[in-house]
Structures are given as C-alpha cells and as structure tokens.
Design an enzyme around this catalytic site. Structure first.
Site: not given
Length: 279
Positions: A161-163
């Site tokens: 989700i961060k990427l």
C-alpha cells in the site's frame, strides 16, 4: 508507555525522534552520519536496541535496513520490538521479519505517508502490517508522532500500500508539473492556474502541498527525487507489476531528473525537465 529508539535521523526520523523526546519516551538514537548533539545519541546502533523497548528504523532502502539489522540483532530478544518504517518491498520485508523473530523479538511493518511538514505537525499516516495484538500494543506510542494509523493487514500488504500510494503521488506530480507548464506557456498566470484548479475535480492535497514550492521554484526537499525513484524501482520489481505503463513512465522521468543533477531536491523538481518556465 514503552520506550523507543530511532535509527535514522533523516528528514522524517529526526522529527519523530524529537517528538518522542518531548513526550519523554525516547531511549536512544543513532544515524550513519554521526549527530552526537542529538538528544539521547548513542555511539552504535546496537546501543539503541539495548536501551529501548521498541526500535524504529527509518532509513533509505532495503540494503540500509539490512545493515541496521546486522548491527542490532545481537541486542534483540524476547520483549524487544522492531518497527520497520522504511519504504521497502514485500520480499525484503519477509526476510527482515524472519531475522527479527528468530531472535525472539517481534516485528511490525510500519511504512508511512506524509512529508516533513506533516511529521512536524504530528500528522504522519502509518500503514501497519502485522499481528493485530501488536498493532494495538503499539498504538499509544505511534500516536505520539502520527495522526492516523491504518492496520492494512500483513507485513507484505503494508509495503504494497505504501508503494501504491507513492506511485499515485509521483504520477500526480508529473501531471501537475506538465499542466502548470502548459498554462504558463499560454501566458496564464500561476495565480489564475492555482485558483482555477482549486475548483476543479483534479484538486488534491498534493496541489496544496506543492503549490508554494512550484510558484517560488523552491525545490528544497520534503521528499527527494532519489527516494521517490528508489520507491518506483522497488514497485517495478514487484511480481505482477513489471509492465505498468505509468509506473514505467514516471520511473523514467525520475531517473532523468536525478541524472540531470536534481537527485537531492524535492520530487517536485520533475518540472525542471520540462524546460524553461515562462512566467
């Protein structure tokens, strides 16, 4: 309240450490480039792990995380917790989790969103991946430096989700730079452009954050070109994401911006490669 040590005193880590210190929970800090004047400075990363209940790692990339783990693993054991807040990929997270838990310690993947101004205002957003009980246990501590904490799911899902968020932000930044350049070359003032976009469906938090920098041509880093490029490279190497057109395009734009000498500048410097800005 548990005590915490911070390893990595960059743009974000340094702000978090000062906030933890103000809250009375900071047990130690360490950075590859020595900062002995920093509160609770330790000479070695291992000393931070020995002093703190929780070690939060916020460094540049997976190899940097590994170098930290190599240093602190001898000090880890039952009762210790590693909070990994660097932006990494799922495969790297698998390896780090195994190394930490093999020592009897616990591991939480905790990448985040929010640049330096958000960190200073304690508005960081954490994406947490790991056991729900551990997430709940660390809630009071992480709340000292953040506004929202999402339990995404597994450690791998937290890295994903961060990427995904950074891919979206990077593509938006390129689009904003091109739209602004397009308007400038038609003789439209920056004042008019940003007034209009605020009433347009494309308005966003990124527009609000980067408007002052674009108008002033202030490319001091809130989040650097080199770090965004690193994240897009990690995303490109993720299984199933090797042939995404916009991911490939924005990675190329960031690479060209870094090669042009702007690697350490804010990633809004993407606009520099569009040529002279007619004002």
């Amino acid at each position: 309240m548990k005590t915490i040590g911070v390893i990595g005193l960059g743009i974000i880590g340094g702000v978090w450490a000062k906030n933890y210190e103000a809250a009375g929970v900071l047990a130690g800090v360490w950075n590859r480039t020595a900062q002995p004047e920093f509160p609770k400075w330790k000479r070695e990363a291992r000393e931070v792990a020995s002093a703190a209940d929780v070690v939060q790692i916020v460094v540049a990339d997976p190899p940097a995380v590994q170098s930290v783990l190599d240093a602190i693993l001898p000090a880890l054991g039952p009762g210790k917790i590693v909070v990994q807040s660097s932006t990494i990929d799922g495969e790297s997270s698998d390896g780090f989790l195994k190394q930490v838990t093999a020592k009897g310690a616990r591991y939480l993947e905790a990448p985040f969103t929010g640049s330096k101004p958000a960190a200073e205002q304690k508005k960081t957003i954490f994406f947490l991946g790991g056991d729900a009980a551990l997430v709940a246990e660390l809630e009071p501590l992480l709340a000292l430096v953040s506004e929202t904490r999402f339990h995404i799911g597994t450690h791998r899902q937290a890295t994903a989700i961060k990427l995904a968020m950074n891919l979206n932000i990077a593509v938006q930044m390129q689009g904003l730079g091109e739209a602004l350049t397009f308007a400038r070359r038609a003789g439209v003032s920056d004042e008019t452009f940003f007034t209009v976009i605020k009433k347009n469906v494309s308005n966003s938090g990124l527009v609000a954050l980067k408007e002052p920098k674009l108008r002033a041509e202030d490319f001091s880093p809130q989040f650097s070109v080199k770090h965004m490029l690193k994240d897009m490279r990690l995303a490109s190497r993720t299984t199933g994401c090797e042939e995404m057109p916009m991911l490939d395009t924005i990675r190329g734009c960031l690479h060209a911006t870094a090669q042009a000498g702007y690697a350490d500048e804010d990633f809004s410097a993407l606009i520099r490669l569009l040529g002279p800005q007619e004002r």
